[in-house]
Write a protein that holds these residues in place. Structure first.
Motif, short mmCIF file in Angstrom:
data_model
loop_
_atom_site.label_atom_id
_atom_site.label_comp_id
_atom_site.label_asym_id
_atom_site.label_seq_id
_atom_site.Cartn_x
_atom_site.Cartn_y
_atom_site.Cartn_z
N UNK A 1 0.82 -1.21 0.00
CA UNK A 1 0.00 0.00 0.00
C UNK A 1 0.85 1.26 0.00
N UNK A 2 1.94 1.23 0.79
CA UNK A 2 2.80 2.41 0.84
C UNK A 2 3.46 2.66 -0.51
N UNK A 3 3.95 1.59 -1.15
CA UNK A 3 4.67 1.75 -2.40
C UNK A 3 3.74 2.15 -3.53
N UNK B 1 13.76 7.47 -9.66
CA UNK B 1 13.85 6.12 -9.08
C UNK B 1 14.66 6.13 -7.79
N UNK B 2 15.77 6.87 -7.81
CA UNK B 2 16.59 6.97 -6.60
C UNK B 2 15.80 7.66 -5.49
N UNK C 1 12.78 7.33 -0.38
CA UNK C 1 11.55 7.57 0.38
C UNK C 1 11.07 6.31 1.09
N UNK C 2 11.14 5.17 0.39
CA UNK C 2 10.70 3.91 1.00
C UNK C 2 11.60 3.55 2.18
N UNK D 1 5.91 10.18 4.87
CA UNK D 1 4.87 9.27 4.43
C UNK D 1 4.80 9.16 2.91
N UNK D 2 3.95 8.25 2.45
CA UNK D 2 3.76 8.09 1.02
C UNK D 2 2.27 7.98 0.72
#
Length: 355
Positions: A134-136, A219-220, A225-226, A289-290
């Motif tokens: 869900x986060x990604x 992408x980086x 962030x993750x 957060x994401x």
């Protein structure tokens, strides 16, 4: 996203199956524990009966030794010894059976507990996997996650706002309404600003390296962030970051002036500092957060009619006390909680408007 939703549905099905098995295993464990308690009760009763028999034998021996001839006494004593020996053997046999049964039940109970622990680990892995998906994806969230945007928005707009109102009440007789709201607005804005800077600093150098290495910076940035979210949500990380943010905010002259005023009670100063720590913690979790969230203070001087979908009118201030245009926002008393990319908001703010 469709693949993520399908995977989530599969995980949910596995979860309900695991939950059912977990309940069955727990019920069996409870049943075996009750049986074990029953066996222990029976063992205690047997031991009590054994002690009572031995006491009766001693009493009988004392009574008969002086009432019969020695030959007869010897015969009775042998009979009693034989009976005692049989009783002891029976007792030892019964105790052995009980202990064997207890060992068997203990082993069975241990196996059931091991299965239950394994199911709990699988369930925990399911929750973490679902939350990660869900986060990604960035378009869904696990509302059971205490760090989800929905839960953070509620924490900001309910529990933190309650503390803000308490501070307002405590400052009521010390400074006037506008000074009070301005001071608290400055404190909140400084906390928000320093938190955003701290978050940006965690990725600035790595994104620059990606640029030098001709790598895809988006992408980086997404990978950072993750990882930042996972590490940043840990208690030890939050304690360190929040402490650093609050220390920077305290260096601000406006914040220092309110915290060091002679007529502000120490209890009120302590309440304001706790409020700053709580706010910094919420801001940090929202920023990592994401998708990331932000507190919006950037509407001063803006026509209120253009932002009334995100703000409500907290109060009005007459033109003679302000230099703002009629209908413009004079002060953000409580910021709105919005998506960082300005595509939406979660909670409305409150503004003081010029009249």
């Amino acid at each position: 996203l469709n693949a993520a939703e399908t995977k989530i549905a599969q995980r949910e099905k596995e979860f309900y199956e695991l939950q059912s098995r977990s309940r069955q295993a727990e019920a069996e464990c409870n049943l075996h524990e009750r049986k074990l308690n029953d066996l222990q009760t029976k063992l205690q009763s047997a031991l009590t009966e054994c002690s009572r028999g031995e006491k009766e034998f001693r009493d009988f021996k004392e009574q008969t030794m002086g009432c019969f001839p020695s030959k007869r006494c010897a015969e009775l004593e042998r009979d009693v010894d034989e009976e005692k020996e049989r009783f002891i053997k029976d007792k030892e046999s019964f105790i052995g059976q009980v202990l064997q049964a207890m060992d068997s039940k203990d082993e069975e109970l241990a196996q059931m507990k091991k299965k239950l622990e394994e199911q709990e680990r699988k369930l925990d892995a399911f929750y973490k996997g679902s939350a990660q998906i869900m986060r990604e994806s960035g378009s869904q969230e696990n509302t059971n996650d205490e760090f989800s945007n929905t839960r953070l928005a509620e924490r900001f707009d309910v529990s933190l706002k309650r503390k803000w109102l308490d501070i307002c009440d405590a400052l009521q007789l010390i400074i006037n309404e506008i000074q009070k709201l301005t001071t608290l607005s400055v404190i909140m804005e400084r906390v928000s600003k320093h938190t955003a800077h701290t978050v940006n600093d965690t990725e600035k150098n790595l994104v620059l390296l990606a640029h030098y290495a001709n790598e895809d910076q988006n992408e980086v940035r997404h990978a950072i962030q993750i990882l930042r979210q996972r590490l940043g949500q840990k208690k030890s990380t939050r304690e360190y970051v929040v402490k650093d943010i609050v220390a920077k905010v305290k260096e601000d002259e406006t914040v220092t002036s309110i915290l060091t005023r002679n007529n502000v009670p120490d209890a009120t100063v302590a309440t304001i500092e706790r409020f700053m720590y709580d706010l910094a913690d919420i801001c940090w979790l929202m920023c990592i957060g994401n998708p990331p969230l932000k507190l919006n203070f950037d509407v001063k001087g803006v026509d209120f009619s253009k932002i009334d979908n995100r703000f409500v009118e907290y109060a009005i201030i007459e033109n003679e006390f302000s230099d703002g245009k009629p209908g413009a926002v004079y002060l953000v008393a409580w910021p709105s909680l919005e998506l960082e990319d300005n595509t939406g908001f979660l909670k409305k703010g409150e503004a003081i408007v010029c009249r």
